[in-house]
Design a protein around this motif. Sequence first.
Motif, mmCIF file in Angstrom:
data_model
loop_
_atom_site.group_PDB
_atom_site.id
_atom_site.type_symbol
_atom_site.label_atom_id
_atom_site.label_comp_id
_atom_site.label_asym_id
_atom_site.label_seq_id
_atom_site.Cartn_x
_atom_site.Cartn_y
_atom_site.Cartn_z
ATOM 1 N N PHE A 112 0.799 -1.223 0.000
ATOM 2 C CA PHE A 112 0.000 0.000 0.000
ATOM 3 C C PHE A 112 0.837 1.282 0.000
ATOM 4 N N VAL A 113 2.147 1.133 -0.245
ATOM 5 C CA VAL A 113 3.022 2.309 -0.305
ATOM 6 C C VAL A 113 3.942 2.193 -1.518
ATOM 7 N N ALA A 114 4.541 3.311 -1.888
ATOM 8 C CA ALA A 114 5.510 3.323 -2.984
ATOM 9 C C ALA A 114 6.903 3.087 -2.407
ATOM 10 N N LEU A 115 7.541 2.010 -2.841
ATOM 11 C CA LEU A 115 8.860 1.658 -2.326
ATOM 12 C C LEU A 115 9.960 2.323 -3.151
ATOM 13 N N ILE A 116 11.066 2.622 -2.493
ATOM 14 C CA ILE A 116 12.208 3.227 -3.159
ATOM 15 C C ILE A 116 13.371 2.238 -3.171
ATOM 16 N N GLU A 117 14.434 2.609 -3.884
ATOM 17 C CA GLU A 117 15.665 1.820 -3.957
ATOM 18 C C GLU A 117 15.422 0.403 -4.470
ATOM 19 N N LYS A 118 14.630 0.293 -5.529
ATOM 20 C CA LYS A 118 14.432 -1.007 -6.160
ATOM 21 C C LYS A 118 15.685 -1.341 -6.973
ATOM 22 N N VAL A 147 -0.967 3.020 5.138
ATOM 23 C CA VAL A 147 -1.132 1.648 5.629
ATOM 24 C C VAL A 147 -2.331 1.560 6.563
ATOM 25 N N ALA A 148 -2.542 2.589 7.383
ATOM 26 C CA ALA A 148 -3.681 2.585 8.302
ATOM 27 C C ALA A 148 -5.006 2.499 7.555
ATOM 28 N N ASP A 149 -5.104 3.197 6.432
ATOM 29 C CA ASP A 149 -6.337 3.140 5.632
ATOM 30 C C ASP A 149 -6.641 1.702 5.220
ATOM 31 N N ALA A 150 -5.623 1.011 4.721
ATOM 32 C CA ALA A 150 -5.820 -0.359 4.245
ATOM 33 C C ALA A 150 -6.024 -1.334 5.402
ATOM 34 N N GLU A 167 -13.294 2.236 11.601
ATOM 35 C CA GLU A 167 -13.280 3.437 10.758
ATOM 36 C C GLU A 167 -13.159 4.697 11.593
ATOM 37 N N ALA A 168 -13.836 4.751 12.714
ATOM 38 C CA ALA A 168 -13.751 5.930 13.578
ATOM 39 C C ALA A 168 -12.333 6.099 14.122
ATOM 40 N N ALA A 174 -5.603 9.189 11.615
ATOM 41 C CA ALA A 174 -5.134 9.953 10.458
ATOM 42 C C ALA A 174 -5.070 11.442 10.773
ATOM 43 N N ALA A 175 -6.077 11.957 11.469
ATOM 44 C CA ALA A 175 -6.098 13.386 11.808
ATOM 45 C C ALA A 175 -4.947 13.725 12.748
#
Length: 300
Positions: A112-118, A147-150, A167-168, A174-175
């Motif tokens: 769920f995230v964009a990884l770097i250093e591939k 990640v929390a969203d997923a 969800e609450a 998130a806030a």
Amino acid sequence: MKRLIASLLTLAALAAAPAQAALNVLACTPEWASLTQELAGDKARIASATTAMQDPHRIEARPSLIARARSADLLVCTGAELEIGWLPLLQRESGNAKIQPGQPGHFEAAAFVALIEKPAVLDRAMGDVHAAGNPHFHLDPRNLVKVADALAKRLAELDPANAAHYEARRADFAARMQAAIGRWEKEAAGLRGTPVVVHHKNWSYLAQWLGLRVVADLEPKPGIDPSAAHLAQMLDKLKAQPAQMVLRAAYQSPKPSEWIAQRTGMKAVELPFTVGGAPAARDLFSLFDETLARLKAGAQ
């Protein structure tokens, strides 16, 4: 009458007993245990397979850990091959169908995230490289929100009766995290451009987020301990390209970074890396509070 009274007393005792948590969750690392706690509250029993004082690449699947996996409804891990050396064995030996790859009870945060250093080329001779990219993305707190969203959705999928609860708590997390990120970025503005040396490539996301400039790695290859000869070569490199700090995780040996620090005048800085890596790093928020405090002290 006695039987009626006994029945009423039993019902009263059951009513007074605390409700059992709906889910058993096993997190592979402390940061995911902490995030799950933020989202689930009292709706889950949460354990971490590792501590902040252990290298998450190298864990032994002990019988006690296998027993925890056997009863888990949800396994929350990093993915991106971070746990490749021990997690498959844990899953297999547990015999728990719920937490096998591809099942709802198996959650990998890296998806769920964009990884770097591939790596452009895959070769084990290059050291402990990860085909999908650098797996230490939890050190950019913006990734934690993603990640929390997923993860909140997965918890709701497994426990639909408490979907509104998850969800609450996700919205609240998130806030609070977005507000904290804004505060941290202001506090760390003076660190932007600071040249640093790292013991291992586990600070790349933190450096990218804060604008730190990584000029060297103590490890000759990822996951390979630096030899005396390599450290001597590092001294020559640092004469031409000086740095202010050398960073290591709480679980790593202090000897290489302190050896370099003593001979260059830079500061050797131990960072918590994850929840529990320092007494003050009690949760995800205090993890970054403590990390920034130590970086700012090291840069002075």
